[in-house]
Design a protein around this motif. Structure first.
Motif, mmCIF file in Angstrom:
data_model
loop_
_atom_site.group_PDB
_atom_site.id
_atom_site.type_symbol
_atom_site.label_atom_id
_atom_site.label_comp_id
_atom_site.label_asym_id
_atom_site.label_seq_id
_atom_site.Cartn_x
_atom_site.Cartn_y
_atom_site.Cartn_z
ATOM 1 N N ILE A 1 -6.909 -3.172 1.441
ATOM 2 C CA ILE A 1 -7.555 -2.463 0.221
ATOM 3 C C ILE A 1 -6.788 -2.215 -1.045
ATOM 4 C CG2 ILE A 1 -8.744 -0.223 -0.393
ATOM 5 C CD1 ILE A 1 -9.496 0.204 2.534
ATOM 6 N N GLY A 2 -5.439 -1.749 -0.608
ATOM 7 C CA GLY A 2 -4.588 -1.582 -1.980
ATOM 8 C C GLY A 2 -4.140 -2.567 -2.838
ATOM 9 N N GLU B 1 0.896 -1.350 -0.017
ATOM 10 C CA GLU B 1 -0.096 0.144 0.062
ATOM 11 C C GLU B 1 0.929 1.165 -0.262
ATOM 12 O OE1 GLU B 1 -2.953 -0.005 2.867
ATOM 13 O OE2 GLU B 1 -4.268 -1.354 1.749
ATOM 14 N N ILE C 1 0.839 4.215 -2.845
ATOM 15 C CA ILE C 1 0.572 5.632 -2.520
ATOM 16 C C ILE C 1 1.754 6.398 -2.654
ATOM 17 C CG2 ILE C 1 0.698 7.367 -0.478
ATOM 18 C CD1 ILE C 1 -1.995 5.718 -0.488
ATOM 19 N N SER D 1 -4.946 6.945 10.163
ATOM 20 C CA SER D 1 -6.110 6.462 9.300
ATOM 21 C C SER D 1 -7.306 6.602 10.232
ATOM 22 C CB SER D 1 -6.072 5.238 8.669
ATOM 23 O OG SER D 1 -7.334 4.452 8.545
ATOM 24 N N THR E 1 -12.475 1.247 -2.570
ATOM 25 C CA THR E 1 -11.018 1.571 -2.716
ATOM 26 C C THR E 1 -10.864 3.021 -3.083
ATOM 27 O OG1 THR E 1 -10.962 -0.512 -3.955
ATOM 28 C CG2 THR E 1 -9.032 0.613 -3.639
ATOM 29 N N SER E 2 -10.253 3.663 -2.115
ATOM 30 C CA SER E 2 -10.261 5.091 -2.415
ATOM 31 C C SER E 2 -8.914 5.579 -1.482
ATOM 32 C CB SER E 2 -11.022 6.127 -1.736
ATOM 33 O OG SER E 2 -11.027 7.188 -2.210
ATOM 34 N N ILE E 3 -8.320 6.627 -2.155
ATOM 35 C CA ILE E 3 -6.920 7.030 -1.764
ATOM 36 C C ILE E 3 -6.999 8.680 -1.376
ATOM 37 C CG2 ILE E 3 -4.640 7.563 -2.472
ATOM 38 C CD1 ILE E 3 -4.882 5.400 -4.360
ATOM 39 N N ASP F 1 -10.686 8.200 -5.911
ATOM 40 C CA ASP F 1 -11.283 7.023 -5.810
ATOM 41 C C ASP F 1 -10.941 5.975 -6.798
ATOM 42 O OD1 ASP F 1 -12.902 7.374 -3.660
ATOM 43 O OD2 ASP F 1 -14.895 7.582 -4.810
ATOM 44 N N PHE G 1 -4.987 4.824 2.132
ATOM 45 C CA PHE G 1 -5.837 4.016 1.470
ATOM 46 C C PHE G 1 -7.343 4.303 2.382
ATOM 47 C CE2 PHE G 1 -3.110 2.108 -1.408
ATOM 48 C CZ PHE G 1 -3.908 1.981 -2.444
ATOM 49 N N THR G 2 -8.492 4.568 1.764
ATOM 50 C CA THR G 2 -9.465 4.634 2.414
ATOM 51 C C THR G 2 -10.635 3.957 2.013
ATOM 52 O OG1 THR G 2 -10.487 6.560 1.197
ATOM 53 C CG2 THR G 2 -9.023 6.996 3.185
#
Ligand SMILES: *Cc1c(COP(=O)(O)O)cnc(C)c1O
Length: 473
Positions: free
Chosen positions: A353-354, A119, A123, A345, A307-309, A296, A141-142
């Motif tokens: 997620i990543g 991840e 990023i 986070s 999966t968002s950043i 996203d 990651f969010t």
């Protein structure tokens, strides 16, 4: 009860899943885009199976597949011209399966060092793509754009008020104001509610004729703020509005933010993917000098949901905002010079997620993404051309494949778009939506599926033309 089942049983269950899922994936176009909405029927179906004794796994799977196939808007359908819901690419699907199988815990680095480093690497790749300084930027990651925008508001608060983590809103001497355009996503208001400010603290600025935030009005509002009681917290520019795919003038906003020393966040949930195309990238000029970005991957990068950043050019701020010390969490961080995800986070226990993005890059590469994004933009261009040829008029102005249109003669007839939309959705061949632009309802079609080709555009145009003709008679 054997929760694992044995090898033979597992293989049989997996084969059932594979057959069903493969049939849907390979033949998505044969399905109706729109389900019938009968609440009672759907509830009965959900409630029928016995939850006390359990069921035969094969029947259980058939039950789920039947429910999803009959009662979903099929967003993976090539004739789905809807919101930013992609068809999930194959790498992303496999990634979710692997993630669930190994179930790595990404709260602490030492529990899942490979996953956490994957991840962190992805990023860093995005930090570079968006033009942030590699040595001074950070990210996480969010689960979605809403969490990323909430993270942005929290970072802006903690940046402006060093004691915010301790005293919260009770420590503020003035009321902080969030500025964004009227076309910004409502997750901004939601974030204001969640952090304890309330949505009255979001000041929405009207848009200009291009549907971008009116930067002159924005600056006036900032200047005219009663500074004895209020204080500007942040400006949120949108790169790809949900309604019309419009990208705000990020360079102008960044200048205003610099002048007045305000946090500049870019909500690039959808439009951020333009950075992956050398042709479209110029639309995001100014994003590299922002303080933070929402992007996203589960929109234009076509990975499955969740999966968002969030990225920020202020390297210490995530740590300042979320750091916490506990007795029970592992303490390797200080010795190993690594970052503990749980202190970085909103989330604590964290899913991998990543992997959906990393495996997509391993399968297709950035080059594959550039081609796909250009393809979707080209299909959007084709739709624009076809609409004009067929006497529709386009009401928005963006290079992204989001097209809002109507009929010039019929646009003041408020029944027109609604009637046609209802008929198209009822037929279930295509899916699109209606979005009002400056109070005029327009059809909104987005090329959100990498499998959409000119054929699907021709089908949509034919349907629209036929419906318009029928409506006029
Ligand atoms: C979709 C979207 C969001 C919300 O993101 P989720 O991933 O749905 O949580 C925020 N901002 C914009 C501009 C969006 O298009």
């Amino acid at each position: 009860m054997n929760f694992d089942f044995d090898y033979k049983e597992r293989k049989e269950i997996l084969n059932t899943v594979l057959d069903k899922v493969e049939h849907f994936y390979a033949n998505t176009k044969d399905y109706n885009t729109t389900p019938e909405l009968n609440v009672q029927e759907i509830r009965n179906l959900v409630e029928t199976p016995n939850l006390v004794s359990g069921n035969n796994p094969k029947n259980a799977i058939e039950h789920i597949i039947n429910g999803l196939e009959n009662y979903s808007v099929h967003t993976p359908h090539p004739n789905y011209f809807g919101l930013f819901n992609p068809r999930a690419n194959f790498a992303g699907i496999i990634a979710d399966f692997i993630t669930a199988s190994y179930n790595p815990q990404l709260a602490a680095w030492s529990h899942a060092p490979f996953a956490v480093e994957v991840e962190a690497h992805v990023i860093r790749e995005f930090i570079e793509k968006f033009g942030f300084d590699k040595n001074n930027a950070d990210g996480v990651f969010t689960t979605g754009g809403a969490e990323a925008n909430l993270t942005a508001v929290l970072c802006a608060l903690n940046n402006k008020y060093p004691d915010f983590a301790k005293n919260g809103v009770f420590g503020l001497d003035k009321k902080p104001i969030i500025f964004c355009s009227q076309e910004a996503h409502h997750s901004v208001q939601k974030a204001a509610k969640i952090v304890g400010l309330g949505y009255d603290f979001v000041k929405t600025i009207p848009t200009n004729k291009d549907l971008k935030i009116d930067t002159q009005l924005l600056e006036n509002e900032i200047i005219n703020l009663n500074t004895s009681t209020h204080s500007p917290l942040m400006v949120i520019g949108t790169a790809g509005t949900t309604g019309t795919g419009t990208i705000d003038d990020l360079e102008s906003i960044s200048k205003i933010c610099k002048t007045h020393n305000i946090w500049f966040h870019v909500d690039a949930a959808y439009g951020g993917a333009a950075v992956l195309s050398s042709k479209l990238k110029h639309n995001l000029n100014g994003i590299s000098v922002s303080d933070s970005i929402t992007f996203d991957a589960h929109k234009w990068m076509s990975v499955p949901m969740g999966t968002s950043i969030f990225l920020t050019s202020t390297s210490e701020i995530l740590n300042k905002t979320f750091r916490i010390t506990t007795e029970y969490m592992p303490k390797e961080a200080s010795e190993l010079e690594i970052i503990e995800p749980f202190s970085h986070s909103i989330q604590w226990s964290r899913r991998f997620i990543g992997l959906k993005v990393y495996l997509s890059l391993l399968f297709y590469g950035w080059n594959g993404y550039e081609k796909t994004i250009n393809h979707q933009a080209n299909i959007g261009e084709y739709l624009r051309r076809k609409l004009i040829e067929n006497n529709w008029i386009i009401k928005n102005n963006t290079e992204l494949p989001v097209i809002c249109f109507t009929d010039e003669q019929l646009e003041s007839d408020l029944n027109f778009t609604k009637t046609i939309l209802d008929n198209i959705l009822a037929r279930g061949k295509s899916w699109l939506s209606v979005y009002p632009i400056k109070n005029i309802p327009t059809f909104r079609a987005c090329i959100t599926n990498y499998n959409t080709t000119k054929t699907e555009i021709d089908e949509l145009i034919e349907e629209l033309n036929k419906e318009r003709e029928a409506y006029q008679q």
